[in-house]
Design an enzyme around this catalytic site. Structure first.
Site, PDB file in Angstrom:
ATOM      1  N   HIS B 102      63.413  62.032  31.360  1.00 24.62           N
ATOM      2  CA  HIS B 102      64.842  61.720  31.297  1.00 24.62           C
ATOM      3  C   HIS B 102      65.123  60.826  32.509  1.00 24.62           C
ATOM      4  O   HIS B 102      64.485  60.969  33.555  1.00 24.62           O
ATOM      5  CB  HIS B 102      65.721  62.955  31.465  1.00 24.62           C
ATOM      6  CG  HIS B 102      65.527  64.029  30.450  1.00 24.62           C
ATOM      7  ND1 HIS B 102      64.591  65.015  30.599  1.00 24.62           N
ATOM      8  CD2 HIS B 102      66.178  64.283  29.294  1.00 24.62           C
ATOM      9  CE1 HIS B 102      64.665  65.835  29.564  1.00 24.62           C
ATOM     10  NE2 HIS B 102      65.615  65.416  28.755  1.00 24.62           N
ATOM     11  N   ASP B 105      65.423  62.709  35.700  1.00 21.87           N
ATOM     12  CA  ASP B 105      64.229  63.357  36.257  1.00 21.87           C
ATOM     13  C   ASP B 105      63.590  62.456  37.298  1.00 21.87           C
ATOM     14  O   ASP B 105      63.204  62.902  38.369  1.00 21.87           O
ATOM     15  CB  ASP B 105      63.126  63.580  35.201  1.00 21.87           C
ATOM     16  CG  ASP B 105      63.577  64.359  34.007  1.00 21.87           C
ATOM     17  OD1 ASP B 105      64.534  65.126  34.148  1.00 21.87           O
ATOM     18  OD2 ASP B 105      62.946  64.209  32.940  1.00 21.87           O
TER      19      ASP B 105
END
Lengths: 199, 218
Positions: B102, B105
């Site tokens: 993501h 992240d």
């Protein structure tokens, strides 16, 4: 969310069709989301694949006794073998893949546990690949399934499926026939055959 | 490179099914042909950035239980860079070809949308370099449209057009990042796209919003 708009494969496929998005997307099926949706991993994969829309997989597992996303690493050879059968039968996932959307347990505190977790998931899927490939090669299940639906390859079955007959013609045909003869679906025998490839 | 995983000295090897080495593969033999493809080509394994490098052991009854060396820096961007070093060390030692992320992240959110975009850009540059050095590839990228509190009532389906627009702008940047890294797919997960009660929800409108959002994305 209590009611999610992409809660399962069939719901999502309907949504994509309804809003003219079906040609632009495929589904990424997650094992644990399948079980949370009250379904099974293989059912969700099969629904997506039957629609030609199985794009990628979040490879994990849930816990049927827990009502949340436990996102555990996949170790259940039955479930992963069913998954690999569906994946091989659609000739693979590329450009998608098997993503380990999974985490180690709270008590697995060492960085090395991350290796054990991934090794377990990769080995489980690799073994499943070998088993599924052999089952498909040997045609043991596909032959049975083909035979089970063979009444549609000719006669009234073929006429129904090709749209050549309606309710009136079908009624006429039934009135001229004897009662249908039941055939066993042989689930237990097939489960034994499936098992024989695993152990 | 053996900075974050010293207990695993070299790449995990295939040793066959009788191996008792817990740090070896018993079945995954990357280049073994199964039918017309190798195991690696069939399986296309990817490591999930969020769980493996960001996970800290938190559950609903307790906080952090993992003390990861790569999460120790106090500055968020330093932490992100160390995490990325650890990630590529892990990919290489595991012998895996792909990873997934993501946007949030790999790069921390800044205090403005513009700062968050800048952070992502910096981390994408670093990832691009490490991908080139190691041969590890991106299977897919995605935008985290569920973690930030602004998305509690949905991202694409949020009743507030400002939040829907913010989500769309975030997706634009995540798609750009994925493309920049040669990502082979882009994923949408509607974790907050749904409703809790019909008492405050126009279900039809929310589905139309979700559809519009996805149409904008390609």
């Amino acid at each position: 969310m209590k009611h999610q708009y992409d809660s399962d494969a069939a719901t999502t496929l309907y949504f994509l069709k309804e809003y003219d998005l079906i040609d632009e997307f495929k589904l990424n099926i997650e094992a644990n989301h399948a079980t949370l949706a009250g379904s099974s991993f293989e059912h969700e994969l099969a629904v997506a694949s039957a629609a030609g829309k199985l794009g990628s997989v979040d490879a994990n597992r849930g816990d049927l006794l827990l009502g949340w996303d436990t996102d555990q690493f996949p170790t259940d050879i039955y479930s992963t073998t069913m998954a690999m059968m569906i994946i091989l039968n659609q000739n693979g996932l590329a450009p998608g893949g098997l993503n380990f959307d999974a985490h180690v347990r709270r008590s697995s505190i060492d960085p090395t546990d991350l290796f054990y977790a991934h090794i377990g998931g990769m080995d489980t899927f690799a073994k499943s690949l070998l088993i599924a490939h052999q089952i498909i090669e040997d045609k043991v299940l596909s032959k049975f399934v083909e035979e089970r639906y063979s009444s549609h390859t000719s006669g009234i079955g073929a006429q129904i499926m090709s749209g050549k007959v309606g309710l009136e013609e079908v009624e006429k045909w039934v009135l001229n026939e004897k009662n249908p003869v039941l055939q066993s679906a042989r689930q237990e025998m097939l489960e034994n055959i499936f098992n024989s490839y695993i152990f | 490179m053996s900075k974050y995983f010293p207990a695993v000295a070299k790449q995990i090897q295939y040793e066959g099914k009788d191996s008792k080495n817990p740090l070896a593969f018993r079945y995954y033999n990357k280049n073994q042909k199964v039918g017309s493809k190798t195991m690696a080509e069939h399986l296309r394994f990817a490591v999930a950035w969020w769980h493996t490098f960001m996970g800290d052991g938190t559950d609903m009854f307790g906080g952090t239980s993992f003390q990861r060396e790569w999460r120790k820096a106090s500055n968020p961007m330093d932490r992100a860079k160390k995490t990325m070093e650890a990630a590529f060390e892990f990919f290489q030692k595991l012998g895996v070809d792909y990873y997934c992320f993501h946007d949030r992240d790999i790069a921390p959110e800044g205090d403005s949308f513009a700062k968050s975009c800048k952070n992502l850009e910096t981390m994408v540059e670093m990832a691009k370099k490490l991908q080139k050095e190691t041969g590890v590839k991106l299977l897919w990228g995605t935008a985290n449209l569920f973690g930030n509190a602004i998305y509690t009532q949905g991202a694409a389906t949020n009743p507030d057009a400002h939040i829907m627009a913010t989500a769309a702008a975030q997706v634009k940047n995540a798609i750009d990042a994925t493309k920049e890294l040669g990502g082979e797919n882009y994923v949408f997960w509607g974790g907050r796209e749904g409703y809790e009660t019909l008492l405050n929800t126009d279900l039809k409108k929310e589905q139309e919003k979700l559809a519009r959002f996805l149409h904008m994305a390609f």
